[in-house]
Design a protein around this motif. Sequence first.
Motif, short mmCIF file in Angstrom:
data_model
loop_
_atom_site.label_atom_id
_atom_site.label_comp_id
_atom_site.label_asym_id
_atom_site.label_seq_id
_atom_site.Cartn_x
_atom_site.Cartn_y
_atom_site.Cartn_z
N UNK A 523 -0.54 65.33 25.27
CA UNK A 523 -1.79 64.57 25.17
C UNK A 523 -2.85 65.27 24.33
N UNK A 524 -2.42 66.26 23.54
CA UNK A 524 -3.34 66.91 22.61
C UNK A 524 -3.41 66.07 21.34
N UNK A 553 6.45 69.31 24.62
CA UNK A 553 5.83 67.98 24.64
C UNK A 553 5.09 67.63 23.37
N UNK A 554 5.36 68.33 22.28
CA UNK A 554 4.64 68.05 21.03
C UNK A 554 5.04 66.68 20.49
N UNK A 555 4.05 65.92 20.03
CA UNK A 555 4.33 64.62 19.41
C UNK A 555 4.77 64.82 17.97
N UNK A 556 5.28 63.76 17.39
CA UNK A 556 5.70 63.83 15.97
C UNK A 556 4.51 64.18 15.08
N UNK A 557 3.34 63.66 15.43
CA UNK A 557 2.14 63.95 14.63
C UNK A 557 1.80 65.44 14.68
N UNK A 558 1.86 66.03 15.89
CA UNK A 558 1.58 67.46 16.04
C UNK A 558 2.61 68.28 15.27
N UNK A 559 3.87 67.90 15.40
CA UNK A 559 4.95 68.63 14.70
C UNK A 559 4.74 68.56 13.19
N UNK A 561 1.93 68.21 11.52
CA UNK A 561 0.81 69.07 11.11
C UNK A 561 1.23 70.54 11.11
N UNK A 562 1.96 70.97 12.13
CA UNK A 562 2.41 72.36 12.20
C UNK A 562 3.36 72.69 11.06
N UNK A 563 4.23 71.73 10.71
CA UNK A 563 5.20 71.99 9.64
C UNK A 563 4.51 72.04 8.28
N UNK A 564 3.65 71.04 7.99
CA UNK A 564 2.99 70.99 6.68
C UNK A 564 2.07 72.18 6.47
N UNK A 565 1.44 72.67 7.55
CA UNK A 565 0.52 73.80 7.42
C UNK A 565 1.25 75.13 7.28
N UNK A 566 2.54 75.16 7.62
CA UNK A 566 3.31 76.41 7.54
C UNK A 566 3.29 77.24 8.80
N UNK A 567 2.53 76.80 9.83
CA UNK A 567 2.41 77.57 11.07
C UNK A 567 3.69 77.48 11.90
N UNK A 568 4.50 76.45 11.63
CA UNK A 568 5.76 76.30 12.36
C UNK A 568 6.66 77.51 12.15
N UNK A 587 8.34 65.88 22.53
CA UNK A 587 8.31 65.02 23.70
C UNK A 587 9.39 63.96 23.62
N UNK A 588 9.92 63.58 24.77
CA UNK A 588 10.90 62.51 24.87
C UNK A 588 10.21 61.31 25.50
N UNK A 589 10.07 60.19 24.76
CA UNK A 589 9.34 59.04 25.30
C UNK A 589 9.90 58.52 26.62
N UNK A 590 11.21 58.64 26.83
CA UNK A 590 11.82 58.12 28.06
C UNK A 590 11.52 59.02 29.26
N UNK A 591 11.49 60.33 29.01
CA UNK A 591 11.20 61.28 30.08
C UNK A 591 10.41 62.44 29.50
N UNK A 592 9.07 62.35 29.54
CA UNK A 592 8.23 63.37 28.91
C UNK A 592 8.44 64.77 29.49
#
Length: 628
Positions: A523-524, A553-559, A561-568, A587-592
């Motif tokens: 939920x971040x 629980x990272x969302x695709x959007x969070x992932x 941002x982390x990948x494009x910024x290089x912090x991943x 995160x897994x939408x069926x079972x978070x």
Amino acid sequence: MKIPRPLTQAARTLRGFLAAERVALAPFRKDLRRYDLSKFRHDAWAAANVTVLAIAQGIAFAAIAGLPVVYGIISTAVAAFVAPLFAGSRHTVLGPTNATAFMLFSFFSVNPELAGRFSELLPLLVLMVGLAATAGALFRVADLLQYISRSVLVGYISGAAVLIVANQLKPFLGLDAYLKGNSSSTFVGLLVGLVRNLSHTHWVSVLIGSVTLLIFVAVRRWRPSWPAFAVALLVSSAGFGSLIHTGVVPFKGEATFATFGMSELMLKMPHLMRANIFDDISALLSIAFALAFLASLENTLMAKTLASQTGDRPDVNQDMLSVGIANIAVAFAGGMPASGSLTRSMLNYESGARTRFASLISGIYTMAFAVLIAASVGWGVPLIDYVPKAALAALVIALSLSLFNIRHIRICLRSTTDDAVVLLITFIATLVAPLHVAIFIGVAISIMLFLRKASRPHLIEYEFSDAGELREMGEKRQRPIPAISIVHVEGDLFFGAAELFRTQIQRTVSDPAIQVIILRLKNARHLDATSVMALEDLVLFMRGRGLHLIVSGATREVYRVLKKSGILVTLQDGCDRRAGESNIFLTNPRNPNLSTRAALKRAQQVLGTKEADIRIFYDPSHQKSPSS
């Protein structure tokens, strides 16, 4: 020469930004194709009603701004004609308004060295307002206006109304001659000047204003469908204006307005090719942005108010474009700044207007009346010369008192403490500071209070139930000293929250028993460069102490941002990817909760145990369960 890749990517991003949801340059064409005689009849009737009110208000708002009446009438005509060609709403009518007129008066009052050059500077100022609003529409700035607290506008309009009433008391009491040197735009300055000269009150002016006010109230009460403002002004001008011009004692010498001639209706091109043009632009920049902001905000609120009654879908950026183009046209015609008029727009809707062309027809009517007024000078019956200043002042006071929306003020004062603070500070700033400064003081306070609330991410405690599901930990539940801390982050992690987020996590790390922190980011929201750098600092800080940080629980959007910024790469440092090791679990939408289970297994792997004690961080100030 090869263009660097980052520049090409930036160019593509900018092109995509401008292309997405772009404003239309000729939205009137679809209405024109379906236009017929029936719609024209309804539009022409509505336009006639609007024109009667628009001319009277154009004169009034020019008087509020301290300008010759021709500026108000030209702005009323040109803005009403041009704006509907670009507007998103079909009922909006543009022209001078109370708030923008007094902001103009306020600026020139505190800059007397510029006031003497208003005929030269005003076209340039209106052009700058138009260009600023047009640029804002192209970049979809109007979308951001929804984040401006309504309390700002309520406080600003209420404060401006107080100032307008105080300023119009001068002609109403017949004190203009005694207060010529007192052009203060602040409430205190106006009030002091009025009190000092109260003994010089001219009873004839008070009589004219009072009778005009009684006519206005009577028409509104017994003939509510009539344009009370215009009727009262017309009756007062015909009666008292005739007494003044025939020299009847004691009305002889009473102040009236001056009629303009045909030459004053000619186009007035802004003088852009002069030596000191950039000095003038610099001097007018603040008021230009303030007027563009206020005009766009007024127009947006007006369009949404109308849409709530008509069922139309408001297009705020398209409406902002109409404000910009209308002001550019007004600059070359020689008028004052134009904004959306709620009273004229509501009258347009209630009079049965069917399309945007009702406003255009009203502009034609208004310009025809302007030509008639100018021609009356040659006929020996200058029409505007019959309008007593005291009569118009009384009507402006009545109009300004209607700006006090008691219901809206009560809502702002009672809803939240922040709303009450914003309203009161904006109101006080309007009384003690120039209006083009006061509006931004209110906006700044509103944004500051919003950011204070938005920049506090919630950290909530969880534990695993017997069924293996996450649940909120009870305050009194006993638990052993943990080796793993699960920190659930809920809220915005933009730049304003980044430092608070890092500080809270570092406070958790200070527990010597903790070896691994699992950040639960389902939920971040709204990660940006500042929050990403704060996360990297946290990872490096923990590794320097021999600790580990895992994201679950990272969302695709969070992932992304982390990948494009290089912090991943920094986060995954030390993981054996061939063995399937990872420090981030989506995160897994069926079972978070599956991502948190996977993160726990990774934590146990890092610790070399399968039975590590677990603690979920708990912030007792926020006892709210997030959606998992």
